[in-house]
Design an enzyme around this catalytic site. Structure first.
Site, PDB file in Angstrom:
ATOM      1  N   GLU A  35       0.499  -1.192  -0.195  1.00 36.19           N
ATOM      2  CA  GLU A  35      -0.061   0.052  -0.077  1.00 36.19           C
ATOM      3  C   GLU A  35       0.785   1.554  -0.432  1.00 36.19           C
ATOM      4  O   GLU A  35       0.939   2.285  -0.600  1.00 36.19           O
ATOM      5  CB  GLU A  35      -0.542   0.061   0.942  1.00 36.19           C
ATOM      6  CG  GLU A  35      -1.882  -1.088   1.173  1.00 36.19           C
ATOM      7  CD  GLU A  35      -1.318  -2.104   1.922  1.00 36.19           C
ATOM      8  OE1 GLU A  35      -2.430  -2.750   2.198  1.00 36.19           O
ATOM      9  OE2 GLU A  35      -0.208  -2.411   2.014  1.00 36.19           O
ATOM     10  N   ALA A  62      10.620 -36.157 -10.457  1.00 31.60           N
ATOM     11  CA  ALA A  62      10.298 -36.239 -11.965  1.00 31.60           C
ATOM     12  C   ALA A  62      10.435 -37.626 -12.249  1.00 31.60           C
ATOM     13  O   ALA A  62      11.287 -38.348 -11.714  1.00 31.60           O
ATOM     14  CB  ALA A  62      11.542 -35.713 -12.806  1.00 31.60           C
ATOM     15  N   ARG A  75      13.049 -23.634  -6.258  1.00 30.29           N
ATOM     16  CA  ARG A  75      13.990 -23.448  -5.779  1.00 30.29           C
ATOM     17  C   ARG A  75      14.149 -21.661  -4.874  1.00 30.29           C
ATOM     18  O   ARG A  75      14.426 -21.578  -3.938  1.00 30.29           O
ATOM     19  CB  ARG A  75      15.120 -24.510  -6.147  1.00 30.29           C
ATOM     20  CG  ARG A  75      15.466 -25.696  -6.573  1.00 30.29           C
ATOM     21  CD  ARG A  75      16.224 -25.739  -6.499  1.00 30.29           C
ATOM     22  NE  ARG A  75      17.215 -27.112  -6.508  1.00 30.29           N
ATOM     23  CZ  ARG A  75      17.645 -27.690  -7.512  1.00 30.29           C
ATOM     24  NH1 ARG A  75      19.124 -27.171  -7.338  1.00 30.29           N
ATOM     25  NH2 ARG A  75      17.760 -29.212  -7.352  1.00 30.29           N
ATOM     26  N   ASP A 105      23.213 -38.285  -7.109  1.00 30.71           N
ATOM     27  CA  ASP A 105      23.820 -37.229  -7.482  1.00 30.71           C
ATOM     28  C   ASP A 105      24.225 -35.860  -7.626  1.00 30.71           C
ATOM     29  O   ASP A 105      24.485 -34.664  -8.650  1.00 30.71           O
ATOM     30  CB  ASP A 105      21.749 -36.276  -7.972  1.00 30.71           C
ATOM     31  CG  ASP A 105      21.158 -37.429  -9.006  1.00 30.71           C
ATOM     32  OD1 ASP A 105      21.766 -38.088  -9.470  1.00 30.71           O
ATOM     33  OD2 ASP A 105      19.890 -37.200  -8.444  1.00 30.71           O
ATOM     34  N   SER A 110      19.779 -40.871   8.274  1.00 26.64           N
ATOM     35  CA  SER A 110      20.637 -41.230   9.144  1.00 26.64           C
ATOM     36  C   SER A 110      22.192 -40.875   9.555  1.00 26.64           C
ATOM     37  O   SER A 110      22.925 -41.302  10.274  1.00 26.64           O
ATOM     38  CB  SER A 110      20.233 -41.543  10.110  1.00 26.64           C
ATOM     39  OG  SER A 110      19.539 -43.087   9.587  1.00 26.64           O
ATOM     40  N   GLU A 134      12.540 -32.805  -2.774  1.00 25.75           N
ATOM     41  CA  GLU A 134      12.711 -32.801  -3.958  1.00 25.75           C
ATOM     42  C   GLU A 134      13.973 -34.685  -4.509  1.00 25.75           C
ATOM     43  O   GLU A 134      14.307 -34.928  -5.109  1.00 25.75           O
ATOM     44  CB  GLU A 134      14.062 -31.972  -4.274  1.00 25.75           C
ATOM     45  CG  GLU A 134      14.037 -30.713  -5.014  1.00 25.75           C
ATOM     46  CD  GLU A 134      15.016 -30.239  -6.242  1.00 25.75           C
ATOM     47  OE1 GLU A 134      15.586 -31.130  -6.558  1.00 25.75           O
ATOM     48  OE2 GLU A 134      15.709 -28.734  -5.490  1.00 25.75           O
ATOM     49  N   GLY A 147      15.146 -38.762  -2.953  1.00 24.51           N
ATOM     50  CA  GLY A 147      14.420 -39.655  -3.401  1.00 24.51           C
ATOM     51  C   GLY A 147      12.888 -40.002  -3.498  1.00 24.51           C
ATOM     52  O   GLY A 147      12.122 -39.164  -2.459  1.00 24.51           O
TER      53      GLY A 147
END
Length: 342
Positions: free
Chosen positions: A53, A154, A184, A200, A221, A266, A268
């Site tokens: 505002e 994915a 992200r 990865d 862990s 993300e 697995g």
């Protein structure tokens, strides 16, 4: 779309200019009009800076008898900035249109009462669903003191996320990877499984070097992850492995205390399954590539224990699809928080 919805839509567009940059504050946009003409517009750029505002109401413009459209109920208390209700009253605005009221029970409706007490007409719930949806992380954090959790995965058409050996680059195409970068930028924190880091070696970074990097968590862990992994560079990553409903709730509560309003998972597959079955996920974004990997030992999009009945399947609500280059993105919700809370 009527006139009021048109101006509120423009205010929403203004709000989204600060996508991913205002946390823990909400995205807010504002538009001032008079006699059907646009006078000015503005948005909240960043926490600690002027609210929408104030950004909208320019000192050089006469707003006497003008109308103001704002996506979220104006603040009525003094925080890091003065209350916006005071600014609105001082500029001679005659009517205020509000997208959605503040869900914080300590503030909800107060601005309406204050403005009306000063002779300003107020109307709210203008494009309320859109105004609610652009601030799901903020609203969940305000209402439940926890971040809004999105699970991104994915996969191939047959639900595979990697080969048996864990190779996954690249299942989806460049457009989908760009959308992941967008996610992200949206989130305050990212979490991935330890196996994903091993296979990865992702840094979990926003590629834009000028962007505030999200806090990184590894769902594991294990304490023997390679310290030369990209994820441990610069600000590093934290290890945490909630596995039960109670542990997830405690973890999310702790993130909320740190002003983390949005968490992106993300993968697995084991993290995905555990978060889903522990009711920790609010929203899914599944990117599906037009590929069929096959293989009984290829890694599936979710792991975990096998259900004994289809009654244990998790229902996805209000799902929708969109093209993502040559891929498809399915967005859906696992609870009703995405719907306007009455």
């Amino acid at each position: 779309m009527n006139t009021h919805e048109k101006w509120m839509s423009l205010a929403c567009d203004e709000a989204l200019k600060a996508f991913g940059q205002t946390s823990p504050n909400p995205l807010v946009g504002a538009v001032a009009t008079k006699n059907g003409e646009l006078l000015s517009k503005g948005y909240h750029h960043k926490a600690g800076q002027a609210h929408a505002e104030v950004d909208c109401l320019k000192d050089s413009i006469d707003y006497t008898d003008a109308e103001l459209y704002v996506t979220l109920e104006p603040c009525s208390t003094h925080g890091r900035t003065p209350p916006c209700t005071k600014k609105i009253i001082s500029r001679g605005i005659k009517k205020v249109y509000i997208g959605t009221l503040d869900p914080n029970p300590d503030h909800a409706g107060q601005a309406v009462d204050i403005l009306q007490s000063k002779g300003i007409d107020v109307e709210y719930n203008i494009l309320p669903e859109r105004c609610w949806k652009i601030n799901l992380p903020f609203f969940k954090w305000i209402v439940h003191q926890q971040p809004y959790v999105t699970l991104k995965m994915a996969m191939t058409l047959d639900g595979k996320i990697a080969t048996e050996e864990g190779l996954s680059k690249w299942i989806t195409g460049p457009a989908s990877r760009d959308k992941v970068q967008h996610l992200r930028k949206w989130c305050d924190a990212i979490m991935v499984g330890g196996e994903t880091i091993l296979k990865d070696d992702s840094g979990l970074k926003v590629l834009d070097k000028n962007w505030q990097q999200p806090q990184r968590y590894i769902w594991t862990s294990k304490t023997n992850l390679p310290h030369d992994s990209k994820v441990f560079q610069e600000e590093g990553a934290l290890l945490n492995k909630p596995t039960t409903n109670l542990e997830w709730s405690s973890f999310l509560n702790e993130l909320g205390k740190q002003n983390i309003t949005s968490l992106l998972l993300e993968g697995g597959g084991e993290l995905a399954a555990n978060a889903l079955t522990s009711n920790a996920v609010d929203e899914i974004k599944f990117f599906i590539a037009p590929k069929i990997l096959t293989g009984r030992n290829s890694r599936t999009v979710t792991g975990g224990d096998s259900p004994q009945s289809l009654d244990e399947a998790i229902n996805v609500l209000d799902w929708e699809t969109e093209a993502s280059g040559s891929d498809i993105c399915i967005t859906g919700y696992l609870n009703n928080f995405h719907k306007l809370q009455k």
